[in-house]
Structure formats: C-alpha cells, structure tokens
Write an enzyme that holds these catalytic residues in place. Structure first.
Site, PDB file in Angstrom:
ATOM      1  CG  HIS A  80      -2.227  -0.801   0.778  1.00 37.42           C
ATOM      2  ND1 HIS A  80      -2.142  -2.086   0.314  1.00 37.42           N
ATOM      3  CD2 HIS A  80      -3.525  -0.480   0.739  1.00 37.42           C
ATOM      4  CE1 HIS A  80      -3.359  -2.522   0.022  1.00 37.42           C
ATOM      5  NE2 HIS A  80      -4.218  -1.562   0.275  1.00 37.42           N
ATOM      6  CG  ASP A 142      -7.809   7.245   9.134  1.00 38.64           C
ATOM      7  OD1 ASP A 142      -7.819   7.272  10.368  1.00 38.64           O
ATOM      8  OD2 ASP A 142      -7.580   8.240   8.424  1.00 38.64           O
ATOM      9  CD  GLU A 256      -8.568  10.560  11.384  1.00 40.11           C
ATOM     10  OE1 GLU A 256      -9.092  10.826  10.288  1.00 40.11           O
ATOM     11  OE2 GLU A 256      -7.884   9.539  11.582  1.00 40.11           O
TER      12      GLU A 256
HETATM   13  C1  LIG Z   1      -5.871   3.078   1.504  1.00 41.82           C
HETATM   14  C2  LIG Z   1      -4.732   3.478   2.427  1.00 41.82           C
HETATM   15  C3  LIG Z   1      -5.018   3.989   3.673  1.00 41.82           C
HETATM   16  C4  LIG Z   1      -3.984   4.343   4.551  1.00 41.82           C
HETATM   17  N1  LIG Z   1      -4.303   4.832   5.775  1.00 41.82           N
HETATM   18  C5  LIG Z   1      -3.308   5.175   6.628  1.00 41.82           C
HETATM   19  C6  LIG Z   1      -3.605   5.693   7.910  1.00 41.82           C
HETATM   20  O1  LIG Z   1      -4.747   5.871   8.292  1.00 41.82           O
HETATM   21  N2  LIG Z   1      -2.559   5.994   8.732  1.00 41.82           N
HETATM   22  C7  LIG Z   1      -1.267   5.802   8.354  1.00 41.82           C
HETATM   23  O2  LIG Z   1      -0.372   6.068   9.155  1.00 41.82           O
HETATM   24  N3  LIG Z   1      -0.967   5.349   7.133  1.00 41.82           N
HETATM   25  C8  LIG Z   1      -1.958   5.040   6.268  1.00 41.82           C
HETATM   26  N4  LIG Z   1      -1.643   4.576   5.026  1.00 41.82           N
HETATM   27  C9  LIG Z   1      -0.224   4.482   4.657  1.00 41.82           C
HETATM   28  C10 LIG Z   1       0.363   3.176   5.100  1.00 41.82           C
HETATM   29  O3  LIG Z   1       0.626   3.196   6.489  1.00 41.82           O
HETATM   30  C11 LIG Z   1       1.685   2.933   4.396  1.00 41.82           C
HETATM   31  O4  LIG Z   1       1.498   3.057   3.027  1.00 41.82           O
HETATM   32  C12 LIG Z   1       2.227   1.576   4.697  1.00 41.82           C
HETATM   33  O5  LIG Z   1       3.508   1.504   4.146  1.00 41.82           O
HETATM   34  C13 LIG Z   1       1.402   0.544   4.010  1.00 41.82           C
HETATM   35  O6  LIG Z   1       1.531  -0.663   4.644  1.00 41.82           O
HETATM   36  P1  LIG Z   1       1.822  -1.995   3.859  1.00 41.82           P
HETATM   37  O7  LIG Z   1       1.657  -3.009   4.907  1.00 41.82           O
HETATM   38  O8  LIG Z   1       1.071  -2.182   2.623  1.00 41.82           O
HETATM   39  O9  LIG Z   1       3.388  -1.784   3.569  1.00 41.82           O
HETATM   40  P2  LIG Z   1       4.185  -1.764   2.200  1.00 41.82           P
HETATM   41  O10 LIG Z   1       3.691  -0.655   1.382  1.00 41.82           O
HETATM   42  O11 LIG Z   1       4.161  -3.105   1.601  1.00 41.82           O
HETATM   43  O12 LIG Z   1       5.651  -1.433   2.747  1.00 41.82           O
HETATM   44  C14 LIG Z   1       5.979  -0.139   3.192  1.00 41.82           C
HETATM   45  C15 LIG Z   1       7.457  -0.056   3.574  1.00 41.82           C
HETATM   46  O13 LIG Z   1       7.691  -0.831   4.732  1.00 41.82           O
HETATM   47  C16 LIG Z   1       8.607  -1.873   4.472  1.00 41.82           C
HETATM   48  N5  LIG Z   1       8.087  -3.054   5.162  1.00 41.82           N
HETATM   49  C17 LIG Z   1       6.907  -3.684   4.981  1.00 41.82           C
HETATM   50  N6  LIG Z   1       6.808  -4.711   5.846  1.00 41.82           N
HETATM   51  C18 LIG Z   1       7.939  -4.728   6.575  1.00 41.82           C
HETATM   52  C19 LIG Z   1       8.436  -5.543   7.613  1.00 41.82           C
HETATM   53  N7  LIG Z   1       7.736  -6.568   8.088  1.00 41.82           N
HETATM   54  N8  LIG Z   1       9.656  -5.268   8.129  1.00 41.82           N
HETATM   55  C20 LIG Z   1      10.382  -4.225   7.672  1.00 41.82           C
HETATM   56  N9  LIG Z   1       9.974  -3.434   6.672  1.00 41.82           N
HETATM   57  C21 LIG Z   1       8.766  -3.677   6.138  1.00 41.82           C
HETATM   58  C22 LIG Z   1       8.624  -2.029   2.969  1.00 41.82           C
HETATM   59  O14 LIG Z   1       9.855  -2.549   2.507  1.00 41.82           O
HETATM   60  C23 LIG Z   1       8.412  -0.616   2.517  1.00 41.82           C
HETATM   61  O15 LIG Z   1       9.609   0.091   2.566  1.00 41.82           O
HETATM   62  C24 LIG Z   1      -2.640   4.215   4.134  1.00 41.82           C
HETATM   63  C25 LIG Z   1      -2.354   3.723   2.861  1.00 41.82           C
HETATM   64  C26 LIG Z   1      -3.385   3.365   2.020  1.00 41.82           C
HETATM   65  C27 LIG Z   1      -3.062   2.868   0.650  1.00 41.82           C
END
Ligand SMILES: Cc1cc2nc3c(=O)[nH]c(=O)nc-3n(C[C@H](O)[C@H](O)[C@H](O)COP(=O)(O)OP(=O)(O)OC[C@H]3O[C@@H](n4cnc5c(N)ncnc54)[C@H](O)[C@@H]3O)c2cc1C
Length: 506
Positions: A80, A142, A256
């Site tokens: 994400h 969220d 918020e």
């Molecule tokens: C629809 C949507 C809603 C969102 N809402 C919020 C919100 O309310 N609050 C908020 O704070 N953020 C929010 N986000 C942002 C979100 O927190 C970040 O985009 C986060 O990186 C997404 O998590 P993911 O698990 O998909 O990680 P990824 O996008 O897959 O990874 C993000 C980063 O973390 C690293 N990573 C992933 N897993 C690990 C692990 N286990 N160990 C070490 N590194 C790792 C990856 O290499 C990359 O650098 C939102 C994003 C989206 C798309």
C-alpha cells in the site's frame, strides 16, 4: 518457502539452502509484475524473484542468500505504498503476507499483549482481539488493510494518535532479522534498544520485522461518532488544538478532521460530511454569509464507557462550529474502526481504487497551519483533490524521538493528507497533473519556510534524505544503517541506499 522467479530457476532456493520441491519456476511474469506495482500505481519495479516465507527462519535464510549473492531485498507488506517503496527492481521481494500466521496472547508486567506476525493486517488484529478477547490495541490507522510490519516501518497514525501516540509507540518488543540474516529480539528494556528504535519508522532500512508485541486495552462495545462543520479555519484549528491538549474524563477518544469544498460537488463537497447519507442531509443554508471556498469538518468519537448523549453534548458546547451542522451516529467499535471499508467498496466499484493514487502526506507545525490553510488549501487545493483532505492535530510529546520517524518541531503538528481518488483521464486529471499539484504544495511549504516534514516520505537522492532527517537525525540514520545493514541490501525502493551505494557512517 515458495519462490517465484524468472531467469533464476532453482538457483535461488538451492543457494538459500532450501528444499526446492516447493519452488515454482514456471511462474510467470504476471506474478512478478503484480509484485512490482503498489497502491500508488505510478511506479513499476519488477523483482527478479518473490519469496513467500512461512517462518522467521525462512526470512533469515532469504536475507542471508540475498546478501551472499548481492541482491537487494524488500519486505513487502500489503503493497500500500505510493512510490514503489516496497519494491526491489531486479532484486528479491519477501511477500510478508505469507507470514501472517496465528496471533498469540501473552501477559506481562505492562499488561496483556498480542504477539502478531508482521504480515498480519490490522483488520485481522482487530477481529482476533475484539472477538476472542474483548480487547484492542489503543492506536490504529484509518484503513485496516495494511500490515503490522508496514505501518510500524512508517508511523501509523489516526484519530487516536493525539491520545495514545502513533502505532510505533504502541509496541513493546519486536523480533527483527537484520541485514546480516541474524534474528534479534529487541525492546527498550530487554536489550537491543537501539535496534528497536531504529526499526520503528525505519522505512525497512535496518531489518525485517517478523513479529511485534502490541499492548492491549479493554475494547469498548460502542462508539458515539460525531462530525461538526466549521466555516472558519482559525476557529476549527483552535478548537481542535484545545481538544487534543485535554486529557481525562472530558477528553474525546478520537479526533480527526478534513477540509472539503463549499458546494454540492458529489466527490469533494457537502456529501462527504453526513454519517448516514440515507438519513442525514447537509443543509448549506446554515452556513454563515461569506463562507469561503472550503469548509472544515471536525470528526470526534467517544467510547461507550462515557458515550451517553448528555456528556457528548456538554463536550461539544464550547466549540465554535456552525450550529445545525452537526451529525451523530452510534456504531459498534468494530464498525467504527472498519469505517473505511465502505469507501473502499465504493472505490472498487467505480474504478478509482485501481487508478493511480498520487497521495501526499505532510506533517505541518501548528504555528504554520493557518497560513497553510490560506496559501495551500484555499488557493492551490480550493477545488478539492477528488477525495479526503485530512487536516488534524497531534501532540509531539506522544512521539518518541529515539525512533527513526522525523516530525516537525513545536508542541503540536497537523497531519495533512491529500488522499486522491481521481478517475482516470478523460474523466479526471492525469497522475502527472496531480503530482504537479503535490509538488506545488511542497514548493509552497518550502518557500514559505513552514516547519514541516513529509510523512511516508519519498525522495530521489541522499541529499534530500539528509535534509529530511536533519543533521543529527541523518548521521544517526547512517550509523544505524552501517550497524544493521552495512551491505545496504534492505528496502531499496525507498531510494536511500542500495548495494551499489552503501552507507558510510560519519
Ligand atoms: C488506503 C490506504 C489507507 C492508509 N491509511 C493510513 C492511515 O490511516 N494511517 C497511516 O499512518 N498510514 C496510512 N496509510 C499508509 C500506510 O501506512 C503505508 O502506506 C504503509 O507503508 C502501508 O503498509 P503496507 O503493509 O502495505 O506496507 P508496504 O507498502 O508493503 O511497505 C511499506 C514499507 O515498509 C517496508 N516493510 C513492509 N513490511 C515490513 C516488515 N515486516 N519489516 C520491515 N519493513 C517492512 C517495505 O519494505 C516498505 O519500505 C494508508 C495507505 C493506504 C493505501
């Protein structure tokens, strides 16, 4: 461990010392390509291989293999990210969703904790904690379709942050595999405190988080959910700041807010406010004469332990919102935390979930937020962004400066989040146009000298990262990289280091 790869048949798992009976080399470009995309939909970084570990040991052996063979490696949560941060073009991707296994409950001096595999989604944590144990972590995002490891690598903010701090301060211990393939347990008290703080908000640079210990509190049954509308930003900000500064029985449990267009534009306007659009309507005749192009909606919630209607009404009394433009609903705690599911379903239905998402998240110091409203919201963004424009305050003292996340100075700062859900051209603007508007916002912050930091930052070269972290923060970041991932194989998609450009501590 299952590995999907192209042009690296069998060599990968064999070299990693794995039985390759589970390894598929027929898999195909489409699988690899899907791991080369993310929610942002603007960057393609096709990996050479995707590894699907089911145990911590498999994560460790994949990292040792990557290091031995000189591959970069990215842990991917649920993909994400917006700018390819979880990608590894030509390198290895660890599909952390495979490491989602069962969640455990443990006790301790600090109270009960969930022991969560890092690939679990927050939605899975909620389901487990509330239905099985009537408990819940205090701090959320969220949207809950994000992994625990992904948000802990960034921050994890929502309406509980002003009270409980971000998700990165609501974790007591981590299991991490560092860049040398070593498994380490780390916590502020039990050892490896520096690694613990490095990894939290560490953008995946110092190790792969495989498990997190997350403290739990009793879960409320229901939530009183409230939205009130302001036409004057200064009054909105002053009320929001006084509420986040309040702690005790007269504090809300969630705060918020967002800016929206003063008009009936179906995507950016009045329709964003009512909590039950079937029954509640927004009456613009209530607005004062001369209201500007944008209005502001403060969103509050009270947990049921003190969610009686009289109490909520008392707490709203001193606020300067437009009377008659208040909206309330009582919902279950799980429905409240899952409130974005409805928007996700709608966006999937109308195609905007799969369109590009040039999102921009900035933390702006409270001392600059009124000017930001005047110069950015009301000039650059006055027509809206095709989705929510969040703007709400949080307290700096609820963050821990030993962690890797960088936040602005001052006691209070705001999250400004431009969550664009535009239809693809010709129905909506192109991704390039939206990116250009984001750039104009950042340029304005810089030229006006605002005290700000990008949240979920994205930069293209090290000099920009150095500015982002500030002099001390950057030298600490470099030292930690040298200590925990000296070959710079981890998380290349952040564009901070690469195996070809490893760190040198100062
Ligand atoms: C629809 C949507 C809603 C969102 N809402 C919020 C919100 O309310 N609050 C908020 O704070 N953020 C929010 N986000 C942002 C979100 O927190 C970040 O985009 C986060 O990186 C997404 O998590 P993911 O698990 O998909 O990680 P990824 O996008 O897959 O990874 C993000 C980063 O973390 C690293 N990573 C992933 N897993 C690990 C692990 N286990 N160990 C070490 N590194 C790792 C990856 O290499 C990359 O650098 C939102 C994003 C989206 C798309």
């Amino acid at each position: 461990m299952i590995a999907y790869f192209e042009n690296l048949p069998r060599r990968l798992s064999a070299a990693a010392g794995e039985d390759d009976s589970n390894t598929s080399d027929e898999t195909n470009n489409d699988d690899l390509k899907s791991f080369g995309r993310d929610f942002g939909g603007m960057v393609t970084s096709v990996p050479a291989a995707v590894i699907q570990p089911s145990t911590t040991d498999e994560v460790a052996s994949a990292i040792r293999f990557a290091r031995a063979k000189g591959f970069a490696l990215a842990a991917r949560g649920n993909g994400h990210s917006i700018h390819g941060q979880a990608g590894a073009a030509g390198g290895l991707v660890l599909d952390m969703r495979r490491l989602a296994g069962p969640i455990g409950l443990t006790g301790g001096p600090g109270g009960p904790c969930a022991v969560v595999p890092a690939g679990a989604l927050w939605a899975e944590v909620l389901e487990w904690a509330v239905t099985k144990h009537r408990m819940a972590p205090p701090s959320w995002t969220d949207y809950l379709g994000l992994t625990v490891g992904g948000t802990l690598s960034n921050g994890g903010v929502s309406g509980q942050t002003f009270r409980h701090g971000p998700q990165v301060v609501n974790v007591s211990q981590l299991e991490v595999i560092t860049g040398d393939g070593e498994r380490r347990l780390c916590s502020p008290e039990a050892g490896e405190a520096d690694l613990f703080f490095a990894v939290l908000g560490g953008l995946g640079q110092f190790g792969v988080i495989t498990r997190a210990w997350i403290p739990l509190l009793p879960a409320p049954d229901a939530v009183k959910w409230i939205r009130v509308v302001y036409s004057d930003f200064a009054r909105y900000a002053s009320d929001a700041e006084s509420l986040v500064n309040r702690y005790g029985p007269d504090s809300f449990d969630y705060l918020e807010g967002f800016a929206f267009v003063n008009g009936d534009d179906p995507v950016n306007g009045y329709g964003l406010v009512p909590l039950d659009s079937g029954r509640q309507t927004f009456d613009p005749d209530r607005l004062p004469q001369g209201s500007g192009p944008l209005l502001y909606c403060l969103e509050l919630a009270l947990h049921c332990r003190h969610a009686d209607d009289k109490r909520a009404a008392e707490m709203l009394k001193p606020l300067g919102y437009v009377k008659g433009l208040e909206f309330c609903a009582k919902v279950s705690y799980v429905d409240f935390l899952s409130r974005v599911n409805h928007s996700e379903a709608e966006a999937r239905e109308n195609g905007t979930w799969d369109a590009p998402h040039p999102w921009l998240n900035i933390f702006v110091s409270a001392c600059d937020i009124v000017d930001f409203d005047r110069e950015v919201f009301r000039k650059i963004l006055r027509r809206g962004v095709g989705g929510p424009m969040l703007v709400y305050p949080m307290l700096r003292r609820k963050w821990d400066q030993r962690m890797s996340v960088s936040v602005p100075d001052g006691e209070i700062f705001y999250l400004v989040a431009l969550l664009r859900f535009a239809r693809s051209p010709p129905a909506g603007p192109s991704a390039e146009e939206m990116m250009a508007e984001n750039q104009a916002v950042v340029d304005r912050c810089r030229s006006a000298g605002y005290n700000y930091k990008l949240y979920l930052p994205h930069y293209r070269d090290q000099s920009q990262w150095a500015v982002h972290f500030g002099e001390n923060g950057w030298s600490r970041f470099l030292d930690r990289k040298v200590r925990y991932d000296p070959a710079a194989i981890l998380s290349p998609g952040q564009l901070i280091f690469s195996p070809e450009a490893p760190p040198h501590s100062r």
